[in-house]
Design an enzyme around this catalytic site. Structure first.
Site, PDB file in Angstrom:
ATOM      1  N   ARG A   1     -10.263 -11.519   2.541  1.00 33.62           N
ATOM      2  CA  ARG A   1     -11.211 -12.547   2.104  1.00 33.62           C
ATOM      3  C   ARG A   1     -10.570 -13.932   2.090  1.00 33.62           C
ATOM      4  O   ARG A   1     -11.272 -14.945   2.198  1.00 33.62           O
ATOM      5  CB  ARG A   1     -11.768 -12.179   0.724  1.00 33.62           C
ATOM      6  CG  ARG A   1     -10.773 -12.196  -0.430  1.00 33.62           C
ATOM      7  CD  ARG A   1     -11.220 -11.359  -1.597  1.00 33.62           C
ATOM      8  NE  ARG A   1     -11.190  -9.934  -1.267  1.00 33.62           N
ATOM      9  CZ  ARG A   1     -11.600  -8.977  -2.091  1.00 33.62           C
ATOM     10  NH1 ARG A   1     -12.056  -9.278  -3.295  1.00 33.62           N
ATOM     11  NH2 ARG A   1     -11.538  -7.715  -1.724  1.00 33.62           N
TER      12      ARG A   1
ATOM     13  N   LYS B   1       0.836  -1.195   0.000  1.00 32.54           N
ATOM     14  CA  LYS B   1       0.000   0.000   0.000  1.00 32.54           C
ATOM     15  C   LYS B   1       0.876   1.253   0.000  1.00 32.54           C
ATOM     16  O   LYS B   1       1.964   1.249   0.572  1.00 32.54           O
ATOM     17  CB  LYS B   1      -0.862   0.039   1.267  1.00 32.54           C
ATOM     18  CG  LYS B   1      -1.898  -1.048   1.421  1.00 32.54           C
ATOM     19  CD  LYS B   1      -2.595  -0.903   2.763  1.00 32.54           C
ATOM     20  CE  LYS B   1      -3.633  -1.991   2.990  1.00 32.54           C
ATOM     21  NZ  LYS B   1      -4.837  -1.792   2.172  1.00 32.54           N
TER      22      LYS B   1
END
Length: 460
Positions: A313, A239
């Protein structure tokens, strides 16, 4: 700090909630000295205003809290809590102006407004105390406030002191307090039985694990699954700094299910509760999982990794597969899963997904009743193709960037195939700006609504 109402027998100052639209009518019923004092101090009854009324010998005789207008209250939850910090560290008893239908919400807001995170700086400042309004379930409200405080504390703690081990310790402390059983899977057993949890967490020196807490022996089986990514660098798809700054809150799903579990156990609800938390740190090292890797999940489905920053996820999928093997009456997953959800509904609303219409209706109603607002999102079947890359069963990060929250929810649903009810919450778990009863920082989103829905759907 304990989140408690004051002793009903305590010496308390009368507190009047004054609606700005009816302030003139209220003043007309008061002595001229009171009217003059209120007008001289510029009190208008707006939300957040507070005023102490003087009595004999200069001692306070009562207090006013601005209650705004109906329109203003619709735009601001916990209107009374906005005034509480300005009232001073006294004990108060609500004397007038509180609508009975709003009593529980405003009482809860008062307790939540006393929250302070002081682990690293500051001290517990004296706060105004409130005698519980008549007609409210004071014990339940206190439990809800303490559950919310647990969630806030966990989210607010930086990753330096809230890694997978510390998250496990928080779960163990909760289990000890309420007599719950707890098991933790790590090491070789995690790699063998929960390969995607292991893959996401293996790059960090802080070992990944699956936390499994159980409580209760009768009633419906309810399993809560919370994303416990204690810090998310994004992995090899690292990120930018602007996106990494708040990643201590990426375990907000775990914090919310632990807060919810605390409330369930403290309320003594008759259910067979299970809490599953995949606790990992998504780090960068030579052992990090890579883009284009294909992982085989606990359920046997293969997943192509197209972005290592879509790791939540993956860990949830293995935990959901385990939950589904017992076919509980309901599985709830909570996760700070996608930025797309924030773009869609902002930080205040908690979007949720379910195919169960009665459950969806119960959640929406309970969210309104509990001042815990939700918004239903669709499991949109035509988007299923977006998560099917061809080279593997599933794609963890479909290209294109559209419908990101929906495709993430569809991905998770693939791992719940046996249980009759499943609901997924894509939460933010963070309040970006101070608001009444909600200081800037970690926040619970969904637990009170879930509690209300559970009571309706399962008649608890």
């Amino acid at each position: 700090m304990p989140f408690r109402f004051a002793d009903p027998q305590a010496d308390a100052l009368p507190l009047h909630l004054v609606d700005s639209a009816t302030l003139a009518d209220w003043l007309a019923t008061q002595p001229e000295t009171v009217s003059a004092w209120v007008e001289a101090n510029g009190f208008t009854g707006a939300i957040g205003e507070a005023l102490i009324l003087p009595g004999e010998a200069g001692k306070p005789s009562a207090a006013l809290a601005g209650y705004g207008t109906f329109k203003a209250r619709r735009r601001s939850r916990f209107a009374l809590a906005a005034a509480a910090p300005r009232l001073g560290a006294r004990t108060y008893r609500i004397a007038s102006g509180l609508p009975p239908e709003a009593a529980a919400e405003e009482a809860l807001g008062w307790l939540l407004a006393t929250y302070r995170f002081t682990r690293y700086a500051g001290s517990e400042a004296a706060a105004p105390a409130l005698i519980a309004p008549e007609g409210v379930d004071a014990a339940r409200i206190e439990i809800l406030a303490e559950a919310e405080a647990l969630t806030r504390d966990l989210v607010n703690t930086p990753a330096s002191d809230m890694g997978p081990q510390e998250l496990e310790e928080a779960a163990r402390a909760l289990a000890t307090e309420f007599g719950a059983a707890i098991e933790v899977t790590s090491g070789a057993a995690l790699k063998e039985n929960f390969p995607m949890i292991h893959a996401v967490g293996r790059a960090s020196p802080r070992a990944p694990r699956l936390i499994d807490l159980r409580w209760g022996s009768e009633g419906p089986a309810i399993t809560l699954v919370g994303k416990g990514v204690c810090f998310d660098t994004g992995g090899l798809n690292i990120k930018p700094g602007s996106s990494m700054g708040l990643m201590k809150k990426d375990m907000g799903g775990a914090a919310n299910v632990l807060g919810l579990a605390r409330a369930i156990m403290a309320l003594g609800l008759k259910m067979r509760l299970r809490v599953l938390i995949p606790a990992v740190e998504n780090a960068v090292s030579g052992d990090a999982f890579r883009p284009q890797d294909i992982l085989t999940s606990r359920k046997g489905l293969t997943v192509e990794i197209n972005n290592t920053d879509a790791e939540g996820r993956l860990v949830l999928a293995d935990a959901l597969a385990l939950a589904d093997e017992e076919t509980p009456e309901l599985i709830v997953s909570m996760a700070t899963l996608t930025g797309a959800a924030r773009v869609a509904v902002g930080p205040d609303l908690a979007p949720f997904y379910t195919d169960d219409e009665p459950l969806a209706a119960a959640l929406s109603l309970a969210g309104t009743d509990a001042a815990d607002p939700l918004w239903r999102m669709p499991f949109w079947e035509p988007y299923e193709a977006k998560i099917e890359p061809g080279i593997a069963d599933l794609d963890n990060a479909p290209a294109g960037g559209m419908a990101g929250s929906i495709t993430a929810a569809l991905f998770l649903r693939r791992f719940v195939t046996e249980s009759p009810r499943y609901v997924h919450f894509d939460i933010y778990a963070w309040n970006p700006a101070p608001a009444p009863a909600r200081p800037k920082g970690g926040v619970g989103q969904g637990p009170r609504a879930i509690l209300g829905a559970l009571s309706q759907v399962f008649e608890l």
